[in-house]
Design a protein around this motif. Structure first.
Motif, PDB file in Angstrom:
ATOM      1  N   ARG A 108      25.270  27.619  43.384  1.00 54.36           N
ATOM      2  CA  ARG A 108      25.576  27.121  44.455  1.00 54.36           C
ATOM      3  C   ARG A 108      26.072  28.119  45.832  1.00 54.36           C
ATOM      4  N   GLY A 109      27.402  28.507  44.288  1.00 53.13           N
ATOM      5  CA  GLY A 109      28.683  29.259  45.278  1.00 53.13           C
ATOM      6  C   GLY A 109      28.474  30.098  46.336  1.00 53.13           C
ATOM      7  N   GLY A 110      27.651  31.077  46.141  1.00 52.60           N
ATOM      8  CA  GLY A 110      26.874  31.886  46.905  1.00 52.60           C
ATOM      9  C   GLY A 110      26.269  31.519  48.140  1.00 52.60           C
ATOM     10  N   THR A 145      38.170  37.926  44.347  1.00 56.88           N
ATOM     11  CA  THR A 145      37.605  39.103  43.180  1.00 56.88           C
ATOM     12  C   THR A 145      39.208  38.674  42.436  1.00 56.88           C
ATOM     13  N   LYS A 146      38.666  38.334  41.224  1.00 60.61           N
ATOM     14  CA  LYS A 146      40.291  37.545  39.946  1.00 60.61           C
ATOM     15  C   LYS A 146      40.719  39.117  39.210  1.00 60.61           C
ATOM     16  N   PRO A 147      41.508  39.098  38.954  1.00 60.34           N
ATOM     17  CA  PRO A 147      41.775  40.689  38.256  1.00 60.34           C
ATOM     18  C   PRO A 147      41.221  41.255  37.617  1.00 60.34           C
ATOM     19  N   ARG A 148      40.900  39.669  36.003  1.00 62.95           N
ATOM     20  CA  ARG A 148      39.950  39.736  35.012  1.00 62.95           C
ATOM     21  C   ARG A 148      38.675  40.499  35.295  1.00 62.95           C
ATOM     22  N   THR A 149      37.582  40.116  36.377  1.00 68.35           N
ATOM     23  CA  THR A 149      36.801  40.972  36.429  1.00 68.35           C
ATOM     24  C   THR A 149      36.305  41.716  35.603  1.00 68.35           C
ATOM     25  N   VAL A 156      25.661  38.199  47.192  1.00 67.64           N
ATOM     26  CA  VAL A 156      27.075  37.288  47.011  1.00 67.64           C
ATOM     27  C   VAL A 156      27.014  36.232  46.581  1.00 67.64           C
ATOM     28  N   ASP A 157      28.165  36.078  45.844  1.00 70.24           N
ATOM     29  CA  ASP A 157      29.252  34.797  45.458  1.00 70.24           C
ATOM     30  C   ASP A 157      30.184  34.404  46.522  1.00 70.24           C
ATOM     31  N   ASP A 158      31.057  32.953  45.693  1.00 65.30           N
ATOM     32  CA  ASP A 158      31.845  33.223  45.854  1.00 65.30           C
ATOM     33  C   ASP A 158      33.213  33.686  46.086  1.00 65.30           C
ATOM     34  N   VAL A 159      32.933  33.664  44.146  1.00 70.46           N
ATOM     35  CA  VAL A 159      34.316  34.803  43.266  1.00 70.46           C
ATOM     36  C   VAL A 159      33.634  35.743  42.329  1.00 70.46           C
ATOM     37  N   ALA A 160      34.377  36.290  41.930  1.00 72.88           N
ATOM     38  CA  ALA A 160      34.314  37.035  40.668  1.00 72.88           C
ATOM     39  C   ALA A 160      34.905  36.906  40.231  1.00 72.88           C
ATOM     40  N   ASP A 161      35.215  35.462  39.113  1.00 75.17           N
ATOM     41  CA  ASP A 161      36.313  35.537  38.027  1.00 75.17           C
ATOM     42  C   ASP A 161      36.365  36.146  36.702  1.00 75.17           C
ATOM     43  N   SER A 162      35.323  35.916  35.634  1.00 72.12           N
ATOM     44  CA  SER A 162      35.587  37.075  34.535  1.00 72.12           C
ATOM     45  C   SER A 162      34.482  37.740  34.965  1.00 72.12           C
ATOM     46  N   GLY A 163      33.712  38.016  36.163  1.00 74.96           N
ATOM     47  CA  GLY A 163      32.053  38.911  36.864  1.00 74.96           C
ATOM     48  C   GLY A 163      31.381  38.892  36.216  1.00 74.96           C
ATOM     49  N   ARG A 164      31.295  37.266  35.051  1.00 77.22           N
ATOM     50  CA  ARG A 164      30.070  37.639  33.831  1.00 77.22           C
ATOM     51  C   ARG A 164      29.236  36.770  34.562  1.00 77.22           C
ATOM     52  N   THR A 165      28.727  36.156  35.697  1.00 81.14           N
ATOM     53  CA  THR A 165      27.460  36.321  36.248  1.00 81.14           C
ATOM     54  C   THR A 165      27.175  36.825  37.258  1.00 81.14           C
ATOM     55  N   LEU A 166      28.243  37.936  37.472  1.00 80.89           N
ATOM     56  CA  LEU A 166      27.841  38.812  39.253  1.00 80.89           C
ATOM     57  C   LEU A 166      27.089  39.767  37.844  1.00 80.89           C
ATOM     58  N   ASP A 211      44.675  35.590  41.285  1.00 79.66           N
ATOM     59  CA  ASP A 211      44.233  34.979  40.230  1.00 79.66           C
ATOM     60  C   ASP A 211      44.899  33.630  39.612  1.00 79.66           C
ATOM     61  N   LYS A 212      44.595  32.629  41.128  1.00 75.48           N
ATOM     62  CA  LYS A 212      44.600  31.013  41.153  1.00 75.48           C
ATOM     63  C   LYS A 212      43.693  31.117  40.890  1.00 75.48           C
ATOM     64  N   TRP A 213      43.205  29.624  40.562  1.00 70.05           N
ATOM     65  CA  TRP A 213      42.045  28.529  41.031  1.00 70.05           C
ATOM     66  C   TRP A 213      41.856  28.246  42.707  1.00 70.05           C
ATOM     67  N   ILE A 214      40.685  29.029  42.556  1.00 64.48           N
ATOM     68  CA  ILE A 214      40.777  28.516  44.214  1.00 64.48           C
ATOM     69  C   ILE A 214      40.096  26.895  44.739  1.00 64.48           C
ATOM     70  N   ASN A 215      40.281  26.345  45.548  1.00 61.66           N
ATOM     71  CA  ASN A 215      39.675  25.584  46.034  1.00 61.66           C
ATOM     72  C   ASN A 215      38.716  25.463  46.931  1.00 61.66           C
ATOM     73  N   PHE A 216      37.138  25.652  47.506  1.00 57.53           N
ATOM     74  CA  PHE A 216      36.186  26.272  48.411  1.00 57.53           C
ATOM     75  C   PHE A 216      36.052  24.351  49.129  1.00 57.53           C
ATOM     76  N   PRO A 217      35.974  25.074  50.500  1.00 50.59           N
ATOM     77  CA  PRO A 217      35.999  24.429  51.481  1.00 50.59           C
ATOM     78  C   PRO A 217      34.780  23.196  51.168  1.00 50.59           C
ATOM     79  N   TRP A 218      33.584  23.792  50.723  1.00 50.03           N
ATOM     80  CA  TRP A 218      32.501  23.533  49.938  1.00 50.03           C
ATOM     81  C   TRP A 218      32.558  22.452  48.901  1.00 50.03           C
ATOM     82  N   SER A 219      33.310  22.460  47.717  1.00 49.09           N
ATOM     83  CA  SER A 219      33.759  21.885  46.854  1.00 49.09           C
ATOM     84  C   SER A 219      34.513  21.476  46.650  1.00 49.09           C
ATOM     85  N   THR A 220      35.081  20.754  47.750  1.00 50.77           N
ATOM     86  CA  THR A 220      36.179  20.310  47.392  1.00 50.77           C
ATOM     87  C   THR A 220      35.902  18.536  47.574  1.00 50.77           C
TER      88      THR A 220
HETATM   89  P1  5GP Z   1      32.889  34.080  36.670  1.00 50.11           P
HETATM   90  O1  5GP Z   1      31.188  34.497  36.300  1.00 50.11           O
HETATM   91  O2  5GP Z   1      32.346  35.306  37.663  1.00 50.11           O
HETATM   92  O3  5GP Z   1      33.911  33.884  35.886  1.00 50.11           O
HETATM   93  O4  5GP Z   1      32.419  33.034  37.412  1.00 50.11           O
HETATM   94  C1  5GP Z   1      31.214  32.210  38.546  1.00 50.11           C
HETATM   95  C2  5GP Z   1      31.821  31.568  39.523  1.00 50.11           C
HETATM   96  O5  5GP Z   1      32.285  30.424  38.594  1.00 50.11           O
HETATM   97  C3  5GP Z   1      31.423  31.752  40.821  1.00 50.11           C
HETATM   98  O6  5GP Z   1      30.870  31.999  41.007  1.00 50.11           O
HETATM   99  C4  5GP Z   1      32.228  30.276  40.924  1.00 50.11           C
HETATM  100  O7  5GP Z   1      30.818  29.382  41.438  1.00 50.11           O
HETATM  101  C5  5GP Z   1      32.712  29.633  39.824  1.00 50.11           C
HETATM  102  N1  5GP Z   1      34.591  29.733  39.614  1.00 50.11           N
HETATM  103  C6  5GP Z   1      35.270  30.810  38.800  1.00 50.11           C
HETATM  104  N2  5GP Z   1      36.185  30.805  39.133  1.00 50.11           N
HETATM  105  C7  5GP Z   1      36.674  29.548  40.511  1.00 50.11           C
HETATM  106  C8  5GP Z   1      37.413  29.420  41.181  1.00 50.11           C
HETATM  107  O8  5GP Z   1      38.583  29.304  41.114  1.00 50.11           O
HETATM  108  N3  5GP Z   1      37.187  28.418  42.148  1.00 50.11           N
HETATM  109  C9  5GP Z   1      36.414  27.914  42.514  1.00 50.11           C
HETATM  110  N4  5GP Z   1      35.971  26.668  42.878  1.00 50.11           N
HETATM  111  N5  5GP Z   1      35.252  28.407  41.394  1.00 50.11           N
HETATM  112  C10 5GP Z   1      34.926  29.590  40.216  1.00 50.11           C
END
Ligand code: 5GP
Length: 155
Positions: A38-40, A125-129, A94-104, A141-150
């Motif tokens: 749903r994030g994207g 984008t987080k540095p570790r992706t 399109v996604d909200d964030v590439a964190d680990s990048g594994r979803t993308l 590199d912080k945890w992000i609060n998105f307006p739709w999921s807070t």
């Molecule tokens: P990834 O596979 O890149 O680790 O992240 C997959 C999903 O986890 C993202 O699309 C997002 O929905 C959620 N996620 C990862 N990091 C964050 C974050 O910092 N904040 C929020 N709200 N969701 C995150």
């Protein structure tokens, strides 16, 4: 409490326009915008309007069960994307964030099995992706609060 990156609705509005400008300036015109749900969903909708593309699809993937709490692997959930309809099309994922990048990474691999030109756009984008998105608004590199999921779920 660790520090958070807080994205407001107003800043999200500007971010999605700025991100779309990067895509347009690069000369990329997708045939279909694919949201990773749903994030994207909300970013993909904003970009689809800003870029002027009417064709939109979704791919439903679950990875995070809670804040900083992941499942062992990202998994594709139903309803599934009709992959016949994307053959030979230029896709913008399109996604909200590439964190680990594994979803993308999972989604790009899946889509590239059906069509060659698959590019990705994220707000953050987080540095570790493990995959560098083609287009990204900001890095943190912080945890992000998105307006739709807070806010809490309405009951
Ligand atoms: P990834 O596979 O890149 O680790 O992240 C997959 C999903 O986890 C993202 O699309 C997002 O929905 C959620 N996620 C990862 N990091 C964050 C974050 O910092 N904040 C929020 N709200 N969701 C995150």
């Amino acid at each position: 409490e660790p520090e958070r990156e807080v994205l407001t609705w107003a800043t999200f509005g500007d971010a999605s326009r700025d991100l779309t400008k990067k895509i347009v300036d690069d000369g990329f015109v997708p045939d279909i915008v694919i949201a990773i749900a749903r994030g994207g969903l909300i970013p993909a909708g904003a970009i689809a309007y800003a870029i002027g593309v009417k064709a939109a699809g979704t791919l439903n993937v679950e990875f995070y069960s809670d804040i900083e709490e992941t499942l062992p692997d990202p998994v594709v959930l139903e309803p599934l994307l009709d992959t016949d309809s994307i053959v030979g099309k230029k896709l913008l994922v399109v996604d909200d964030v590439a964190d680990s990048g594994r979803t993308l990474a999972l989604v790009i691999d899946l889509l590239k099995a059906h069509t060659p030109d698959v590019r990705s756009a994220v707000i953050y984008t987080k540095p570790r992706t493990i995959v560098r998105p083609d287009y990204s608004w900001r890095e943190t590199d912080k945890w992000i609060n998105f307006p739709w999921s807070t806010l809490p779920v309405i009951t």
